[in-house]
Design an enzyme around this catalytic site. Sequence first.
Site, mmCIF file in Angstrom:
data_model
loop_
_atom_site.group_PDB
_atom_site.id
_atom_site.type_symbol
_atom_site.label_atom_id
_atom_site.label_comp_id
_atom_site.label_asym_id
_atom_site.label_seq_id
_atom_site.Cartn_x
_atom_site.Cartn_y
_atom_site.Cartn_z
ATOM 1 N N LYS A 270 0.837 -1.203 0.000
ATOM 2 C CA LYS A 270 0.000 0.000 0.000
ATOM 3 C C LYS A 270 0.870 1.252 0.000
ATOM 4 C CE LYS A 270 -3.051 2.668 3.107
ATOM 5 N NZ LYS A 270 -3.901 2.661 4.317
ATOM 6 N N ASP A 275 -2.798 10.216 3.550
ATOM 7 C CA ASP A 275 -4.170 9.769 3.792
ATOM 8 C C ASP A 275 -4.908 10.796 4.653
ATOM 9 O OD1 ASP A 275 -6.516 8.429 4.187
ATOM 10 O OD2 ASP A 275 -5.676 6.838 5.452
ATOM 11 N N LYS A 282 -10.244 12.674 8.318
ATOM 12 C CA LYS A 282 -9.669 12.338 9.618
ATOM 13 C C LYS A 282 -9.609 13.575 10.509
ATOM 14 C CE LYS A 282 -6.453 8.653 8.169
ATOM 15 N NZ LYS A 282 -7.024 7.576 8.989
ATOM 16 N N ASP A 293 1.777 6.728 5.225
ATOM 17 C CA ASP A 293 0.800 5.703 4.847
ATOM 18 C C ASP A 293 1.215 4.969 3.565
ATOM 19 O OD1 ASP A 293 -1.484 4.335 5.639
ATOM 20 O OD2 ASP A 293 -2.857 5.632 4.524
ATOM 21 N N GLU A 354 -9.426 3.366 2.561
ATOM 22 C CA GLU A 354 -8.964 3.447 1.178
ATOM 23 C C GLU A 354 -7.879 2.427 0.847
ATOM 24 O OE1 GLU A 354 -7.637 5.070 3.542
ATOM 25 O OE2 GLU A 354 -5.513 4.901 3.090
ATOM 26 N N ARG A 356 -7.572 -0.730 1.531
ATOM 27 C CA ARG A 356 -8.097 -1.997 1.011
ATOM 28 C C ARG A 356 -8.605 -1.833 -0.422
ATOM 29 N NH1 ARG A 356 -12.249 -2.407 5.889
ATOM 30 N NH2 ARG A 356 -10.537 -1.232 6.813
HETATM 31 N N1 BES Z 1 -4.013 4.538 7.017
HETATM 32 C C1 BES Z 1 -5.097 4.225 7.885
HETATM 33 C C2 BES Z 1 -4.696 3.269 8.992
HETATM 34 C C3 BES Z 1 -3.711 3.793 10.004
HETATM 35 C C4 BES Z 1 -4.167 4.296 11.195
HETATM 36 C C5 BES Z 1 -2.355 3.718 9.769
HETATM 37 C C6 BES Z 1 -3.240 4.748 12.134
HETATM 38 C C7 BES Z 1 -1.451 4.174 10.686
HETATM 39 C C8 BES Z 1 -1.892 4.684 11.870
HETATM 40 C C9 BES Z 1 -6.244 3.591 7.104
HETATM 41 O O1 BES Z 1 -6.374 4.009 5.791
HETATM 42 C C10 BES Z 1 -7.503 3.936 7.797
HETATM 43 O O2 BES Z 1 -7.817 5.094 7.841
HETATM 44 N N2 BES Z 1 -8.203 2.951 8.313
HETATM 45 C C11 BES Z 1 -9.423 3.165 8.997
HETATM 46 C C12 BES Z 1 -10.424 2.133 8.531
HETATM 47 C C13 BES Z 1 -11.836 2.377 9.026
HETATM 48 C C14 BES Z 1 -12.400 3.626 8.378
HETATM 49 C C15 BES Z 1 -12.673 1.167 8.689
HETATM 50 C C16 BES Z 1 -9.165 3.042 10.488
HETATM 51 O O3 BES Z 1 -8.365 2.194 10.871
HETATM 52 O O4 BES Z 1 -9.695 3.829 11.227
HETATM 53 ZN ZN ZN Z 2 -4.641 4.724 4.889
HETATM 54 MN MN MN Z 3 -7.543 5.793 5.645
#
Ligand code: BES
Ligand code: ZN
Ligand code: MN
Length: 506
Positions: A270, A275, A282, A293, A354, A356
């Site tokens: 990825k 992000d 966020k 990311d 995003e 996935r």
């Molecule tokens: N890049 C994030 C995951 C992440 C979180 C990486 C903290 C490093 C530190 C990912 O794209 C994300 O935002 N995931 C969400 C998924 C949810 C919306 C189902 C998450 O983990 O909150």
């Molecule tokens: Zn992400």
């Molecule tokens: Mn994300």
Amino acid sequence: MPTTIKVKKGLIEEERAEAIVVARYEDDAKLEGSIAHLNRATRGRLRTHIGSGEFQGKLNQVSILHMNGEIQAKRIVLVGLGKKPAARLDSIRQAMGTVSKTMRSLEITSCTLAIPDRGIAGTTLEATSQAMTEGCLLGLYQFLHYQPSRAKETKPVRAITLVTRDEKTLTMVRAGAQRGHIVAEAANSVRDLCNHPSNVLTPSALAAEAKTIAKARGIQCTILDRAKARKLGMGAYLGVAQGSYEPPQFIVLEYSGAPKKTRPIVLVGKAVTFDTGGISIKPADKMERMKADMTGGAIVLQTIRAIANLKLPINVVGIVPATENMPGGQATKPGDILTSLSGKTIEVLNTDAEGRLILADGLAYAMRYKPAAVIDIATLTGAVFVALGSHAIGVLGNNDALIDRVKRVGEAIGERAWQLPLWDEYKEQIKSDVADVQNTGGRGGGTITAAAFLSHFVDDGYPWVHLDIAGTDWGESARPYIPKGPTGIGARLVIELLLDLVSTPS
Ligand code: BES
Ligand code: ZN
Ligand code: MN
């Protein structure tokens, strides 16, 4: 200025050096090996020093003795390995990381390390030498790219020499040092890519990095731009990219170290260069961390470079879908339905899920190679931090032998992975009312439902593991050989996994 690593045969007590570094266990009763030789040559100074109780040999303890002409070297630096029964290969990696940082802070610009008589914790001398080299190079890592004046002030450690007494061990030490150098360089390059901010490290910059790597022998590089990705039907990946002005780049590297017909191992990483969450934006607090990311993608690129340098006799394909995730006027909105490369439709319930989406098309693209195995690596879910904290990578997949291998290799090299279950029941959570699948799975088991989503894009019969590094990719504080900020954790695991697959094929 990179640190050079040298290996030589010699008597440690006769080396001319700024500092001679020797490691010692906490529970060593006698003076043995290099310590005994140095003690004799200094007419008992080490016995006196250790006998004073000042240096016990606790893990990462450092103690410095200045010489007065007793030997050629200016100093002897003792470093502790902790108690012998508790020692692991990682103990010497940590000790070397600690000691090399001490050297730098004292502006000692070169040092000589005594290779122990036997490998640590029952490992070979090759593995021990590799870990020592890694400890030094990983420990000395600094990111001063945007602080040129600070960079000028710090005196780097220019040369580290590994000295072994015994001619017979020289080849092992050399091989270990060389491998350690390549592996540490890969991990440090991942850290660099993660440290660079998103205004510099764009998808295009990452593609340029891939092209540079590919210039080495035996690597093919293909970059698909937005138009080409559209033509192929990468609707999931483009759905993430469409909110961003910055052009997305779908990067493919093909390393051929084996005959053409040999099925490749495909790595998918990825690479979201920033992000924001997209329309499901966020919170502002700590959002800057989302510049990292793209860690999974960086790991894939640097792994390809490392295995080319190691000349591994396998075929490996690296797939890196690179894009930003931005809330632009054209951005995907919650409820939108995307058609992925596989043909499956995806309802986007949360644009912040995003990773996935881009991996869905990355994995579908991987299937074109009829891979021997697929390994994907991604900062995918905050939930993996909730489950495992920052001390384990989450591992899931469809093949227990491959998962067990990841766990075994991770344990051996000090980047541990822990398995979460991927039972069919979790797939229920990502069933959509209007599409084949939806991109979020509700409150429970976030890391698992993310992997369940990915499993939709891996065809039956291909061994696949998914590594979720969102809990380990960023450190809150510095550790012996891991800095605060981007850690590079996962790079050594993937490289060593490939080395392990070469040495003991499934
Ligand atoms: N890049 C994030 C995951 C992440 C979180 C990486 C903290 C490093 C530190 C990912 O794209 C994300 O935002 N995931 C969400 C998924 C949810 C919306 C189902 C998450 O983990 O909150
Ligand atoms: Zn992400
Ligand atoms: Mn994300």
